[in-house]
Write an enzyme that holds these catalytic residues in place. Structure first.
Site, PDB file in Angstrom:
ATOM      1  N   HIS A 122     136.893  82.931  19.504  1.00 55.77           N
ATOM      2  CA  HIS A 122     136.846  83.379  17.851  1.00 55.77           C
ATOM      3  C   HIS A 122     138.584  83.536  18.393  1.00 55.77           C
ATOM      4  CE1 HIS A 122     138.571  85.853  22.704  1.00 55.77           C
ATOM      5  NE2 HIS A 122     138.933  86.491  21.767  1.00 55.77           N
ATOM      6  N   ASP A 152     131.599  81.532  23.479  1.00 51.52           N
ATOM      7  CA  ASP A 152     132.886  81.746  22.735  1.00 51.52           C
ATOM      8  C   ASP A 152     133.933  80.707  23.356  1.00 51.52           C
ATOM      9  OD1 ASP A 152     134.679  82.899  21.529  1.00 51.52           O
ATOM     10  OD2 ASP A 152     135.117  85.125  23.287  1.00 51.52           O
ATOM     11  N   SER A 226     143.640  86.289  25.698  1.00 51.51           N
ATOM     12  CA  SER A 226     141.988  85.877  25.353  1.00 51.51           C
ATOM     13  C   SER A 226     142.613  83.906  25.404  1.00 51.51           C
ATOM     14  CB  SER A 226     141.350  86.216  23.803  1.00 51.51           C
ATOM     15  OG  SER A 226     140.993  87.256  24.086  1.00 51.51           O
TER      16      SER A 226
END
Length: 465
Positions: A122, A152, A226
């Protein structure tokens, strides 16, 4: 004068009596006992010094792990060009619309000296340009090597003549609840930032449909973290930080990381095959926390209750049966389905695993050969699709695509079941692996165009938002 002197004398006597009574009745003596031995004397005391921070915490040293990690974590910037369609004709013919550039940021972890970097899917999704900044402020253009939206995880690469500092993957299966960990990333566009916490839980699932398996920690993770590193106090990479659980979008006490064993397997598949090869056991677990599960008495089972077994799967060939309870796979104890799915995520088709089951109150261990899956439930929309058989290819006049075999109630009014998906947005669908990736990339905020074939070979387009 005599009166004053008498009062003073009485006061002195009363004070002396009070002090003597206190000493005799209330005060406990604090002795220092010295042994007669000429060696070291032995002291006994009522006062024991304690750490204000709690026993053992001062023995934990984070400095070595932090020094090893910060230079291996990078800042990732992606440029995305978003096209806003002005009319329905723009969707069908691809013309017109307004293009708006958008910049997103995140983190990444260098995993090799020659510039391979693992990050979250993402973080780089739909990027037209990728830029990586090292901890020494050097900036490089990066190229996308491959992605796996389901886990992911994405792999990117930069080219440099210098040998880069990197982190090797550790063994996340050996991670223990309560173990100290560090989260390293670039929150709020800052340079590498280190936060500390403990492992709060393992095999944590955030989505009941995907049953993804995360490491949960209470190390502070915020927007921009992230794709960063989760390391133990030895500096071993045990996870890739990927999500937080928050209604505000900022850290509130819970953060989640993809276990390093899953990330390592995904990266190795991308580098070796160009895509991810997922292993399939062939069992369907009984749903938990439902009225039916409670009525049948299987809601509180410790393990995975087998509700269904797919034909011609490894589970069927190994002799697993309906009602068996999976208790262990190899050396990994299985308490719930994410324990099972997380371990299978580290395996490839044709790998053999030893499955320990409980059947009729007896424990049995059976070897199961994992297969490549022929059908799955795609992310985002939850439709069940399968690879085309030779008969399907002949009927629909195509060798590419996946057939829709199950549709959630939300989409049953669109006439989807039985049709073949050949394209999702601009991504061509050849098999269920392509479908898994394409549906996993769908943005919940945008529109999705699904191109299908009916039994007459005619193309149909549906737009979902």
């Amino acid at each position: 004068m005599k009166k004053i002197g008498g009062l003073l004398l009485v006061s002195i006597c009363a004070g002396a009596i009070t002090l003597g009574a206190y000493k005799l009745l209330f005060e406990k003596p604090n002795y220092a006992i010295v042994s007669s031995n000429d060696s070291q004397p032995l002291f006994s005391t009522n006062y024991t010094p304690t750490s204000a921070l709690g026993a053992g915490i001062n023995e934990v040293d984070f400095t070595n792990a932090a020094e090893r990690t910060v230079n291996s974590v990078v800042h990732v910037k992606n440029l995305t060009l978003n096209t806003r369609r002005n009319s329905v004709f723009d969707f069908f013919y691809g013309s017109g619309g307004t293009v708006t550039p958008q910049v997103g940021t995140g983190s990444g972890v260098i995993i090799s000296q020659d510039g391979y970097i693992v990050t979250n899917n993402h973080v780089i999704a739909n990027a037209t340009q990728l830029q990586v900044t090292l901890n020494n402020n050097k900036t490089f253009e990066a190229e996308l090597v491959g992605t796996d939206p389901n886990s992911d995880i994405a792999l990117i690469k930069i080219d440099t003549d210098d040998k880069l500092p990197y982190l090797a993957f550790g063994d996340s299966d050996n991670t223990k609840i309560g173990e100290w960990v560090l989260a390293v990333g670039n929150p709020f566009n800052l340079t590498s930032t280190v936060t500390a916490g403990i492992v709060s839980a393992k095999a944590r699932s955030l989505d009941t449909r995907s049953n993804q398996s995360f490491i949960q920690t209470d190390a502070a993770v915020n927007p921009g973290n992230s794709g960063g590193a989760l390391v133990n106090t030895n500096g071993d990479l045990i996870g890739i930080n990927t999500a937080i659980s928050s209604q505000t979008g900022s850290y509130v006490g819970y953060s989640f990381a993809v276990p390093s064993n899953i990330a390592k397997k995904v990266v190795n598949d991308i580098m070796e095959y160009g895509n991810v090869h997922k292993a399939f056991m062939g069992i369907t677990p009984a749903p938990v926390n439902t009225r039916d599960a409670i009525k049948r008495g299987i809601n509180d089972i410790d393990g995975v209750y087998i509700e269904d077994i797919e034909e011609e799967s490894g589970a069927e060939e190994a002799g697993l049966q309906l009602g068996d309870i999976i208790k262990k796979i190899d050396q990994i104890e299985i308490h719930k389905y994410p324990d099972l799915s997380g371990y299978l995520g580290t395996k490839r088709p044709n790998d053999t695993i030893n499955v320990t089951i409980e059947r009729n109150e007896e424990l049995l261990t059976l070897p199961v050969i994992l297969r490549e899956r022929q059908q799955l439930i795609v992310p985002a929309m939850g439709m069940e699709v399968k690879n085309l058989t030779k008969e399907d290819q002949k009927r629909f006049r195509t060798k590419k695509g996946v057939k829709i075999t199950g549709v959630p109630e939300l989409y049953r009014g669109y006439g989807l079941e039985g049709k073949v998906i050949v394209q999702v947005d601009d991504k061509e669908i050849n098999n269920i692996s392509d479908a898994d990736t394409a549906f996993g990339s769908i943005s919940r905020y945008g529109k999705t165009i699904i191109t299908m074939l009916n039994e007459k070979g005619e193309r149909e387009r549906l737009i979902f938002q």
